[in-house]
Every structure is written in C-alpha cells, then in structure tokens.
Design a protein around this motif. Structure first.
Motif, mmCIF file in Angstrom:
data_model
loop_
_atom_site.group_PDB
_atom_site.id
_atom_site.type_symbol
_atom_site.label_atom_id
_atom_site.label_comp_id
_atom_site.label_asym_id
_atom_site.label_seq_id
_atom_site.Cartn_x
_atom_site.Cartn_y
_atom_site.Cartn_z
ATOM 1 N N LYS A 148 0.808 -1.215 0.000
ATOM 2 C CA LYS A 148 0.000 0.000 0.000
ATOM 3 C C LYS A 148 0.843 1.268 0.000
ATOM 4 N N ILE A 149 1.832 1.324 0.905
ATOM 5 C CA ILE A 149 2.538 2.596 1.100
ATOM 6 C C ILE A 149 4.043 2.514 0.820
ATOM 7 N N LYS A 150 4.542 1.325 0.520
ATOM 8 C CA LYS A 150 5.942 1.108 0.116
ATOM 9 C C LYS A 150 6.966 1.384 1.209
ATOM 10 N N ASP A 151 6.592 2.123 2.218
ATOM 11 C CA ASP A 151 7.533 2.532 3.274
ATOM 12 C C ASP A 151 6.982 2.048 4.615
ATOM 13 N N THR A 152 7.415 0.846 5.044
ATOM 14 C CA THR A 152 6.842 0.255 6.255
ATOM 15 C C THR A 152 7.293 0.958 7.535
ATOM 16 N N ASP A 153 8.359 1.781 7.469
ATOM 17 C CA ASP A 153 8.721 2.578 8.641
ATOM 18 C C ASP A 153 7.596 3.548 9.004
ATOM 19 N N LEU A 154 6.791 3.916 8.006
ATOM 20 C CA LEU A 154 5.640 4.789 8.270
ATOM 21 C C LEU A 154 4.659 4.166 9.263
ATOM 22 N N LEU A 155 4.630 2.820 9.299
ATOM 23 C CA LEU A 155 3.703 2.134 10.197
ATOM 24 C C LEU A 155 3.915 2.543 11.651
ATOM 25 N N LEU A 156 5.174 2.711 12.036
ATOM 26 C CA LEU A 156 5.469 3.105 13.414
ATOM 27 C C LEU A 156 4.834 4.445 13.750
ATOM 28 N N ILE A 157 4.893 5.372 12.812
ATOM 29 C CA ILE A 157 4.316 6.701 13.039
ATOM 30 C C ILE A 157 2.795 6.636 12.991
ATOM 31 N N ILE A 158 2.261 5.824 12.078
ATOM 32 C CA ILE A 158 0.794 5.650 11.998
ATOM 33 C C ILE A 158 0.251 5.148 13.336
ATOM 34 N N LEU A 159 0.939 4.179 13.925
ATOM 35 C CA LEU A 159 0.500 3.625 15.209
ATOM 36 C C LEU A 159 0.551 4.681 16.307
ATOM 37 N N GLN A 160 1.582 5.527 16.294
ATOM 38 C CA GLN A 160 1.684 6.574 17.324
ATOM 39 C C GLN A 160 0.537 7.569 17.188
ATOM 40 N N ALA A 161 0.033 7.753 15.967
ATOM 41 C CA ALA A 161 -1.106 8.657 15.757
ATOM 42 C C ALA A 161 -2.424 8.006 16.142
ATOM 43 N N LEU A 162 -2.550 6.694 15.891
ATOM 44 C CA LEU A 162 -3.817 6.004 16.145
ATOM 45 C C LEU A 162 -4.094 5.787 17.630
ATOM 46 N N ILE A 163 -3.076 5.443 18.394
ATOM 47 C CA ILE A 163 -3.276 5.085 19.807
ATOM 48 C C ILE A 163 -3.936 6.226 20.597
ATOM 49 N N PRO A 164 -3.415 7.474 20.547
ATOM 50 C CA PRO A 164 -4.082 8.545 21.300
ATOM 51 C C PRO A 164 -5.484 8.871 20.788
ATOM 52 N N VAL A 165 -5.714 8.661 19.475
ATOM 53 C CA VAL A 165 -7.058 8.910 18.925
ATOM 54 C C VAL A 165 -8.068 7.943 19.530
ATOM 55 N N LEU A 166 -7.721 6.650 19.561
ATOM 56 C CA LEU A 166 -8.643 5.658 20.121
ATOM 57 C C LEU A 166 -8.878 5.913 21.607
ATOM 58 N N GLN A 167 -7.829 6.296 22.328
ATOM 59 C CA GLN A 167 -7.971 6.595 23.756
ATOM 60 C C GLN A 167 -8.840 7.828 23.958
ATOM 61 N N TYR A 168 -8.660 8.819 23.116
ATOM 62 C CA TYR A 168 -9.432 10.070 23.205
ATOM 63 C C TYR A 168 -10.911 9.834 22.906
#
Length: 337
Positions: free
Chosen positions: A205-225
């Motif tokens: 999908k995104i060719k750059d799997t290092d992006l996954l680490l940043i995506i997860l850091q963005a998702l976790i606080p959203v779900l908690q919020y």
C-alpha cells in the motif's frame, strides 16, 4: 472459571473478529500498543522495518523447523528455555532472495542489498553453493535476544489477557505468558506469520513500512481520546463516523502527536520523523494540528482512508490476527483444562 471453559469449548476466528470490531476503541487500542512495542523493538534492532521484515521471514521458518522435530519426538521441548539449544542444533532452512521477495513484496534489489548488509553484520549466513541464506544469532547476542523476546512476550500476553475478559475466560497475564514461553516456537511461528502478512499489506500500500510506526503513534491517542469522549467500546463502524470532519464533538487536535514525541518512542531520528509525518500529510492520513506544532489524524474520512486506514486494511488486520488469537485461546483453554 470452569463454567466458562465448559461453555467455550473452541473459539472461532469469526467470533474474535466480531469482538475486535464491536469493541474497537477498547481492544484495538491495546492491540496497537502491542504492535507499536513489537515494531519499535525490531526497528531498533535492525535499524528499519524493511530489514527487520526480512529477518522475520528467516525466523518464522526456523521456528517451523523446530516445531517439526515433534514429528520424530512428541515430547520434543520447544520452550523458550530450550530455544538456544534448538536453534544451534536444528538444520536452519535456507531462503533465496526470490523467496524473501515473495514473502515480503519488498523490491528485489532492495532485498538483495539488505541481505548483503545482514550477512556482513553476521545476522545471516550465506551458502554460495545454493545461493541460499540462513538466520544467525551470534553467541555474543544470545542474552540480548532473550531479553528482547521476553519483553515482546509480555506485551503480547498483556493484550491476550485483556482480550480474554471479553470472552469470559479471564486469563491473567502471567498465565498467558507462561504458556507462550512453554510452547515458544509454536506460538512464535504463528505470531511471526501474522506479522509478515500485516507488513506485506502495508508494503504493497505505502511502500515505506517505517511509516507504520508513526501511523501507530497517531492512532493510539485517537482511540484513547474517542473512548473517553464517548460510550465505552465504540465499534469500528461508528468510529469511522465519529471522527468524521462534520462531528465537532471530537476535535482530533486534542490527540495530536509531534515529531519529537514520536522520535523518543520509536527511536526514528527526529529529522526523519518530520519528513515521514509530512509524507503522511500528503497521503491524506494526517493533518497539521491547527494552532499547534503537532499533527493529528485527518477527520476527512475520504482523505484518511484513501491510502492507509481504509476499511479493507483495518478488516484485513483484524482477520489475520483473529486467526492467530484463535490458535492462542484454543491452546490456552486446552492448557487450563
């Protein structure tokens, strides 16, 4: 406890998938935390998710070879305590560059270059007569490897324990951790299989799997919020609407992330984090937080889901890990009986 076990004789993947979707903000927040810990750990060890992804292929098949020793001896010990003995004694399977490309969908030249580096570092052994490679853990890295794996097991056990309460199994983290350690290669083979499938979809999908680490850091606080601002256990379908751009109740700038914070958690250099955060803005997943220095998940559903957080991607993630969780829970039910 016995009553619950009698009631639930066998857990089906579909049941687990349904629970993850119906208790999305509660269960998936813990899941993403586990994924963040695992991916951060392998990023630090191999200085990149793509390189780590290559090693995971070798590790998965080595664990499979260890499990196969039970074809000769049903009492063969596949525990974490015996892993080093097993690792040094079994014939570790050889993988070719084409095999790794097929497993990971990483471009062939990238795989070739990274494997060369891994051979030079001693993480892989090269067998030129067969053009194959095998996983290697140097003796001096043994203690470090066990320390890392023990930590990964703890985070996995924490997630499984929390999930077990939704199934009325009520398994304590220590019980789950003990079981995984006792049948380590079995559980780790299946765990790494899931991780490889998870990484493959995002590589495509995104060719750059290092992006996954940043995506997860963005998702976790959203779900908690969202979990705090709404009725507990918001389901997946509602979540897509709740954080839509027209819903003013949920201002995701209140769950923003910064390059500095992401760098501290993931060990990705801050300058690289800034560059990758901007890439996620271009992909439509993030927006720059209004009046702040951070970034927040895009509240425009079409933009957010176009490349990354589509329902297909989320559902695929849930399905592959539900398969793994079914193996875990059915084994734990048998163990507890």
């Amino acid at each position: 406890m016995q009553q619950s076990l009698k009631k639930i004789q066998e857990v089906q993947p579909g049941e687990l998938s349904h629970l993850l979707k119906s208790h999305y903000t509660d269960l998936m927040a813990v899941f993403y935390e586990m994924q963040s810990e695992f991916l951060t750990g392998i990023y630090k060890r191999y200085n990149g998710i793509q390189t780590a992804n290559i090693i995971l292929c070798f590790a998965k098949n080595t664990h499979l070879e260890i499990i196969r020793q039970r074809e000769k001896n049903l009492n063969f010990d596949i525990s974490l305590d015996k892993f080093w003995d097993n690792f040094t004694k079994v014939t570790r399977p050889l993988e070719k560059i084409s095999d790794i490309v097929n497993y990971t969908k990483i471009p062939k030249e990238t795989v070739r270059r990274k494997i060369k580096n891994l051979v030079n570092e001693g993480s892989l052994l090269s067998y030129k007569n067969t053009k194959g490679y095998a996983w290697n853990i140097m003796a001096k890295e043994k203690d470090h490897y066990f320390k890392i794996v023990s930590q990964e097991i703890k985070f996995l056990a924490k997630f499984i324990s929390k999930f077990s309460y939704a199934l009325n199994l009520n398994l304590e983290t220590k019980v789950v951790e003990k079981e995984i350690r006792s049948q380590f290669s079995f559980y780790w083979f299946h765990f790494l299989s899931c991780q490889l499938d998870f990484l493959k979809i995002y590589q495509l999908k995104i060719k750059d799997t290092d992006l996954l680490l940043i995506i997860l850091q963005a998702l976790i606080p959203v779900l908690q919020y969202v979990d705090k601002k709404s009725v507990k256990n918001t389901n997946l379908e509602d979540l897509f609407q709740i954080i839509g751009k027209t819903n003013e109740k949920y201002d995701l700038c209140n769950a923003s992330i910064t390059a500095t914070a992401v760098s501290e958690i993931t060990a990705i250099p801050r300058a690289t984090c800034i560059r990758k955060l901007e890439k996620l803005v271009l992909l439509g997943f993030l927006n720059r937080a209004t009046g702040k220095k951070g970034y927040c998940v895009n509240q425009d559903i079409n933009g957010r889901t176009k490349n990354i957080l589509s329902k297909d991607n989320v559902n695929f993630t849930i399905e592959i890990f539900s398969q793994y969780l079914a193996i875990i829970f059915n084994s734990l039910i048998f163990y507890k009986k």
